[in-house]
Design a protein around this motif. Structure first.
Motif, PDB file in Angstrom:
ATOM      1  N   ARG A 122      38.810  33.953  28.107  1.00 21.55           N
ATOM      2  CA  ARG A 122      39.305  34.637  27.188  1.00 21.55           C
ATOM      3  C   ARG A 122      39.254  36.199  27.031  1.00 21.55           C
ATOM      4  N   THR A 123      38.031  36.454  27.591  1.00 18.96           N
ATOM      5  CA  THR A 123      37.724  37.798  27.861  1.00 18.96           C
ATOM      6  C   THR A 123      38.548  38.568  28.878  1.00 18.96           C
ATOM      7  N   LEU A 124      38.812  37.776  29.926  1.00 14.56           N
ATOM      8  CA  LEU A 124      39.736  38.469  30.886  1.00 14.56           C
ATOM      9  C   LEU A 124      41.168  38.622  30.354  1.00 14.56           C
ATOM     10  N   ALA A 125      41.667  37.507  29.722  1.00 12.65           N
ATOM     11  CA  ALA A 125      42.914  37.644  29.215  1.00 12.65           C
ATOM     12  C   ALA A 125      42.945  38.707  28.226  1.00 12.65           C
ATOM     13  N   LEU A 126      42.123  39.154  27.609  1.00 14.72           N
ATOM     14  CA  LEU A 126      42.411  40.338  26.696  1.00 14.72           C
ATOM     15  C   LEU A 126      42.108  41.621  27.501  1.00 14.72           C
ATOM     16  N   VAL A 127      41.223  41.513  28.530  1.00 18.89           N
ATOM     17  CA  VAL A 127      40.818  42.838  29.363  1.00 18.89           C
ATOM     18  C   VAL A 127      41.925  43.077  30.228  1.00 18.89           C
ATOM     19  N   LEU A 128      42.183  42.138  31.089  1.00 19.20           N
ATOM     20  CA  LEU A 128      43.020  42.335  32.386  1.00 19.20           C
ATOM     21  C   LEU A 128      44.416  43.044  31.978  1.00 19.20           C
ATOM     22  N   PRO A 129      45.016  42.848  30.843  1.00 16.91           N
ATOM     23  CA  PRO A 129      46.069  43.633  30.907  1.00 16.91           C
ATOM     24  C   PRO A 129      46.017  44.809  30.692  1.00 16.91           C
ATOM     25  N   VAL A 130      44.839  45.472  29.745  1.00 19.31           N
ATOM     26  CA  VAL A 130      44.733  46.753  29.429  1.00 19.31           C
ATOM     27  C   VAL A 130      44.101  47.438  30.721  1.00 19.31           C
ATOM     28  N   VAL A 131      43.341  46.820  31.885  1.00 25.28           N
ATOM     29  CA  VAL A 131      43.371  47.443  32.812  1.00 25.28           C
ATOM     30  C   VAL A 131      44.404  47.626  33.798  1.00 25.28           C
ATOM     31  N   VAL A 187      47.670  48.185  32.832  1.00 22.42           N
ATOM     32  CA  VAL A 187      48.460  49.117  32.096  1.00 22.42           C
ATOM     33  C   VAL A 187      47.832  50.558  32.290  1.00 22.42           C
ATOM     34  N   LEU A 188      46.259  50.501  32.428  1.00 22.14           N
ATOM     35  CA  LEU A 188      45.682  52.009  32.582  1.00 22.14           C
ATOM     36  C   LEU A 188      45.774  52.306  33.649  1.00 22.14           C
ATOM     37  N   SER A 189      45.624  51.410  34.937  1.00 24.84           N
ATOM     38  CA  SER A 189      45.600  51.830  36.376  1.00 24.84           C
ATOM     39  C   SER A 189      46.996  52.176  36.803  1.00 24.84           C
ATOM     40  N   GLY A 190      48.008  51.458  36.117  1.00 26.52           N
ATOM     41  CA  GLY A 190      49.505  51.891  36.394  1.00 26.52           C
ATOM     42  C   GLY A 190      49.674  53.242  35.939  1.00 26.52           C
TER      43      GLY A 190
END
Length: 150
Positions: A21-30, A32-35
């Motif tokens: 669940r943590t990865l599901a929330l954090v991964l998209p944010v990471v 988007v920010l890196s892009g």
């Protein structure tokens, strides 16, 4: 009668579920920010003076020595100088002689003749520049005159 209940199913599936669940929330944010950061580092202006060099580009900047000028660039510059010092007719004659002498320049004849036509309009005006037109490189000189005049 007591029913047996599995404590693990009531709380979830243990630490693996919480990590998922943590990865599901954090991964998209990471992502988007890196892009976003990657896009902001791209030189969109086209001006190499504003470009940002990264560590991987440092080796390329050392290898970027001033490139030798191509024969067609040298010829174009010579003919543009000749056009200003003498007249477009002389420059066109020398262009034709250069193409006849070095057939490898034939593929650049059109662009050089157009550049001469545009320069002739700037120096002599459209009417006088058109009077120098001749069938060198498929009348590209005349095309350059017309393009600069309109």
């Amino acid at each position: 009668m007591k029913h047996s209940t599995n404590q693990q199913t009531r709380r979830g599936r243990g630490p693996a579920r919480r990590i998922g669940r943590t990865l599901a929330l954090v991964l998209p944010v990471v992502l988007v920010l890196s892009g976003t950061l990657a896009v902001t580092r791209v030189n969109w202006s086209g001006n190499p003076a504003n470009s940002v060099l990264t560590a991987s580009d440092a080796t390329l900047s050392d290898a970027k020595a001033p490139a030798a000028r191509t024969p067609q660039d040298v010829l174009r510059d010579q003919l543009l100088t000749e056009l200003q010092e003498r007249n477009p007719g002389v420059a066109l004659t020398h262009l034709q002689e250069a193409v006849n002498g070095r057939p490898s320049l034939a593929k650049h004849c059109v662009s050089i003749a157009r550049a001469l036509g545009r320069a002739a309009v700037r120096v002599y005006g459209p009417t006088r520049a058109q009077s120098y037109a001749r069938p060198v490189c498929d009348t590209s000189f005349a095309t350059g005159v017309a393009a600069a005049h309109s």
